[in-house]
Design a protein around this motif. Sequence first.
Motif, PDB file in Angstrom:
ATOM      1  N   GLY A   1      11.028 -13.639   8.177  1.00  0.00           N
ATOM      2  CA  GLY A   1      11.133 -14.136   9.298  1.00  0.00           C
ATOM      3  C   GLY A   1       9.947 -13.779   9.979  1.00  0.00           C
ATOM      4  O   GLY A   1       8.976 -12.963   9.580  1.00  0.00           O
ATOM      5  N   PRO A   2       9.881 -13.845  11.509  1.00  0.00           N
ATOM      6  CA  PRO A   2       8.501 -13.724  12.133  1.00  0.00           C
ATOM      7  C   PRO A   2       8.628 -12.143  12.205  1.00  0.00           C
ATOM      8  O   PRO A   2       9.387 -11.353  12.284  1.00  0.00           O
ATOM      9  N   VAL A   3       7.132 -11.739  11.931  1.00  0.00           N
ATOM     10  CA  VAL A   3       6.809 -10.403  11.539  1.00  0.00           C
ATOM     11  C   VAL A   3       5.547  -9.947  12.604  1.00  0.00           C
ATOM     12  O   VAL A   3       4.759 -11.032  12.811  1.00  0.00           O
ATOM     13  N   ASP A   4       5.464  -8.821  12.972  1.00  0.00           N
ATOM     14  CA  ASP A   4       4.208  -8.415  13.670  1.00  0.00           C
ATOM     15  C   ASP A   4       2.948  -7.985  12.557  1.00  0.00           C
ATOM     16  O   ASP A   4       3.490  -7.221  11.635  1.00  0.00           O
ATOM     17  N   GLY A   5       1.854  -8.124  12.728  1.00  0.00           N
ATOM     18  CA  GLY A   5       0.883  -7.862  11.632  1.00  0.00           C
ATOM     19  C   GLY A   5       0.597  -8.911  10.466  1.00  0.00           C
ATOM     20  O   GLY A   5       1.260 -10.208  10.591  1.00  0.00           O
ATOM     21  N   ASP A   6       0.245  -8.495   9.616  1.00  0.00           N
ATOM     22  CA  ASP A   6      -0.028  -9.550   8.465  1.00  0.00           C
ATOM     23  C   ASP A   6       1.027  -9.345   7.573  1.00  0.00           C
ATOM     24  O   ASP A   6       1.584  -8.438   6.995  1.00  0.00           O
ATOM     25  N   PRO A   7       1.873 -10.802   7.322  1.00  0.00           N
ATOM     26  CA  PRO A   7       3.027 -11.007   6.402  1.00  0.00           C
ATOM     27  C   PRO A   7       2.703 -10.534   5.323  1.00  0.00           C
ATOM     28  O   PRO A   7       3.726  -9.935   4.457  1.00  0.00           O
ATOM     29  N   ALA A   8       1.521 -10.683   4.572  1.00  0.00           N
ATOM     30  CA  ALA A   8       1.362 -10.496   3.190  1.00  0.00           C
ATOM     31  C   ALA A   8       1.418  -8.541   2.983  1.00  0.00           C
ATOM     32  O   ALA A   8       2.046  -8.276   2.168  1.00  0.00           O
ATOM     33  N   ALA A   9       0.772  -7.959   4.035  1.00  0.00           N
ATOM     34  CA  ALA A   9       1.164  -6.616   3.825  1.00  0.00           C
ATOM     35  C   ALA A   9       2.296  -6.331   4.099  1.00  0.00           C
ATOM     36  O   ALA A   9       2.679  -5.275   3.256  1.00  0.00           O
ATOM     37  N   VAL A  10       3.162  -6.771   4.961  1.00  0.00           N
ATOM     38  CA  VAL A  10       4.376  -6.166   5.172  1.00  0.00           C
ATOM     39  C   VAL A  10       5.189  -6.454   4.009  1.00  0.00           C
ATOM     40  O   VAL A  10       6.085  -5.852   3.479  1.00  0.00           O
ATOM     41  N   ALA A  11       5.267  -7.749   3.186  1.00  0.00           N
ATOM     42  CA  ALA A  11       5.716  -8.341   2.141  1.00  0.00           C
ATOM     43  C   ALA A  11       5.658  -7.230   1.039  1.00  0.00           C
ATOM     44  O   ALA A  11       6.268  -6.628   0.315  1.00  0.00           O
ATOM     45  N   HIS A  12       4.385  -7.043   0.705  1.00  0.00           N
ATOM     46  CA  HIS A  12       3.738  -5.933  -0.295  1.00  0.00           C
ATOM     47  C   HIS A  12       4.403  -4.591  -0.121  1.00  0.00           C
ATOM     48  O   HIS A  12       4.937  -3.918  -1.014  1.00  0.00           O
ATOM     49  N   GLY A  13       4.445  -4.239   1.163  1.00  0.00           N
ATOM     50  CA  GLY A  13       5.012  -2.878   1.560  1.00  0.00           C
ATOM     51  C   GLY A  13       6.398  -2.913   1.323  1.00  0.00           C
ATOM     52  O   GLY A  13       6.952  -1.832   0.555  1.00  0.00           O
ATOM     53  N   GLU A  14       7.168  -3.781   1.389  1.00  0.00           N
ATOM     54  CA  GLU A  14       8.523  -3.577   1.350  1.00  0.00           C
ATOM     55  C   GLU A  14       8.984  -3.753  -0.370  1.00  0.00           C
ATOM     56  O   GLU A  14       9.970  -3.132  -0.927  1.00  0.00           O
ATOM     57  N   LEU A  15       7.945  -4.684  -0.797  1.00  0.00           N
ATOM     58  CA  LEU A  15       8.143  -4.921  -2.313  1.00  0.00           C
ATOM     59  C   LEU A  15       7.931  -3.899  -3.158  1.00  0.00           C
ATOM     60  O   LEU A  15       8.592  -3.554  -4.295  1.00  0.00           O
ATOM     61  N   CYS A  16       6.868  -2.974  -2.635  1.00  0.00           N
ATOM     62  CA  CYS A  16       6.739  -1.693  -3.612  1.00  0.00           C
ATOM     63  C   CYS A  16       8.094  -0.753  -3.853  1.00  0.00           C
ATOM     64  O   CYS A  16       8.278  -0.273  -4.960  1.00  0.00           O
ATOM     65  N   GLY A  17       8.759  -0.747  -2.656  1.00  0.00           N
ATOM     66  CA  GLY A  17       9.913   0.142  -2.891  1.00  0.00           C
ATOM     67  C   GLY A  17      10.983  -0.802  -3.605  1.00  0.00           C
ATOM     68  O   GLY A  17      12.261   0.064  -3.984  1.00  0.00           O
ATOM     69  N   ILE A  18      11.239  -1.926  -3.550  1.00  0.00           N
ATOM     70  CA  ILE A  18      12.184  -2.822  -4.186  1.00  0.00           C
ATOM     71  C   ILE A  18      11.876  -2.934  -5.394  1.00  0.00           C
ATOM     72  O   ILE A  18      12.806  -2.813  -6.570  1.00  0.00           O
ATOM     73  N   LEU A  19      10.752  -3.443  -6.107  1.00  0.00           N
ATOM     74  CA  LEU A  19      10.485  -3.791  -7.354  1.00  0.00           C
ATOM     75  C   LEU A  19       9.572  -2.752  -8.007  1.00  0.00           C
ATOM     76  O   LEU A  19       9.118  -3.210  -9.213  1.00  0.00           O
ATOM     77  N   ASP A  20       9.337  -1.657  -7.278  1.00  0.00           N
ATOM     78  CA  ASP A  20       8.458  -0.465  -7.979  1.00  0.00           C
ATOM     79  C   ASP A  20       7.163  -1.124  -8.176  1.00  0.00           C
ATOM     80  O   ASP A  20       6.653  -0.900  -9.401  1.00  0.00           O
ATOM     81  N   VAL A  21       6.455  -1.643  -7.324  1.00  0.00           N
ATOM     82  CA  VAL A  21       4.944  -2.217  -7.508  1.00  0.00           C
ATOM     83  C   VAL A  21       4.081  -1.226  -7.342  1.00  0.00           C
ATOM     84  O   VAL A  21       4.168  -0.202  -6.281  1.00  0.00           O
ATOM     85  N   THR A  22       3.040  -1.015  -8.250  1.00  0.00           N
ATOM     86  CA  THR A  22       2.208  -0.057  -8.298  1.00  0.00           C
ATOM     87  C   THR A  22       0.769  -0.787  -7.947  1.00  0.00           C
ATOM     88  O   THR A  22       0.609  -1.808  -8.299  1.00  0.00           O
ATOM     89  N   GLY A  23       0.102  -0.153  -7.060  1.00  0.00           N
ATOM     90  CA  GLY A  23      -1.498  -0.712  -6.773  1.00  0.00           C
ATOM     91  C   GLY A  23      -1.272  -2.049  -5.519  1.00  0.00           C
ATOM     92  O   GLY A  23      -0.205  -2.216  -5.436  1.00  0.00           O
ATOM     93  N   ALA A  24      -2.340  -2.470  -5.284  1.00  0.00           N
ATOM     94  CA  ALA A  24      -2.389  -3.482  -4.389  1.00  0.00           C
ATOM     95  C   ALA A  24      -2.457  -4.623  -5.218  1.00  0.00           C
ATOM     96  O   ALA A  24      -2.667  -4.920  -6.233  1.00  0.00           O
ATOM     97  N   PRO A  25      -1.625  -5.873  -4.353  1.00  0.00           N
ATOM     98  CA  PRO A  25      -1.900  -7.153  -4.873  1.00  0.00           C
ATOM     99  C   PRO A  25      -3.462  -7.723  -5.326  1.00  0.00           C
ATOM    100  O   PRO A  25      -4.346  -7.395  -4.543  1.00  0.00           O
ATOM    101  N   LEU A  26      -3.573  -8.592  -6.359  1.00  0.00           N
ATOM    102  CA  LEU A  26      -4.819  -9.261  -6.339  1.00  0.00           C
ATOM    103  C   LEU A  26      -5.087  -9.973  -5.219  1.00  0.00           C
ATOM    104  O   LEU A  26      -6.186 -10.131  -4.835  1.00  0.00           O
TER     105      LEU A  26
END
Length: 378
Positions: free
Chosen positions: A268-293
């Motif tokens: 939904g509407p978010v404050d700040g960079d949506p890509a950064a918000v999505a990556h931050g949450e996915l790190c905790g859900i999918l155990d993502v390591t490192g930054a996206p390409l």
Amino acid sequence: MGLTCVVVGAGLTGLAAAWELTRAGADVVVLESERRAGGVVLTERRDGFLVEGGPDGFLAGEGDIQALARELGLGDRLVDQLAQGAMVWTGKRLEPLPLGRAAELLDIQGALDVGAQHAAPLHYGFRSLAGGMADIVEALVARLGPTVRTAQGVAGLAPSRRGWRLAVTGGSHVEAEAVILAVPAWAAARLVAAAGVLEARQLDGVAYAPSVTVSLAYRSEQITGAREGTGFVRAADADGSVRACTYSWRKYPARAPQGFALVRAFLGPVDGDPAAVAHGELCGILDVTGAPLWGRAFHWSRALPRYQPGHAERVARVRERLHRLAPLDLAGAAFDGAGVSACVKSGREVARRVLGRLGMDPGAPPRGQPTRERSVRG
């Protein structure tokens, strides 16, 4: 003299309507206010990744869009869903989700089609096109050629001796015997009400919810957590901005190069960079390591329409009133149901109704002459 129809809007609905009209030999012009055709259908190809900004497929049980694809020579480019099933993020873990529950949690099932009796069963899964959903838009634009005119919006619509007179941005106008409005509800309501059908103002009650989609590219080894099925949805009582996530590289073939992963998050509407918000949450859900390409966000200020009770009846009343005038009809998600296949069906059915009012046979050979256009000052 050749019969002329103007289609306002070059989204999938308008292009499908124009295709049906030209097949019957009608002289057609499609006017689109944006600089590209396709509307919410938007595919980007980047470094071997295939990124969808809008819909990434359609229910496999829906035949209208597949029939159109085959007519356009794209039958061999229809692809099936690879993975099956979905998960739900409870706020603590991913758990299996019963079939159809994902749509219920996201409140999208009712938007698949305004008439539930026409909705395709979810158990058939989904399909797409090998080069993304833009394959069908690009094929339609190529077939229709200069018929499609982008960056030419319609500012006004009025009855004329020939049928209808449309004021086009830039100071020109087009006269047509018939018009199909394949535009959002608020735009159609304004044009039709200005043409004298005041009942059309009721159509402005269709609400559009804003949406943001974010595609993120990773190396495969960066995603170490659970990733069964085609993705997950967030439970209603779980915190977070990511409402759902599709594992694009697992859902359809050739969405990412070998050794890489592509995910698409819905926010939904978010404050700040949506890509950064999505990556931050996915790190905790999918155990993502490192930054996206890389990340790519698509902002839709007005996404899927939401229908109020009595919507179908209101649309029927407006169409009944329009039937008393020169051929003028409404098509698209705002009126006949959301979803790409529903849009194709709406566009083609409305085109057939218009052809019938013009006394034209849908199977007739091509005929007609260029649309008459001249300066308003001329």
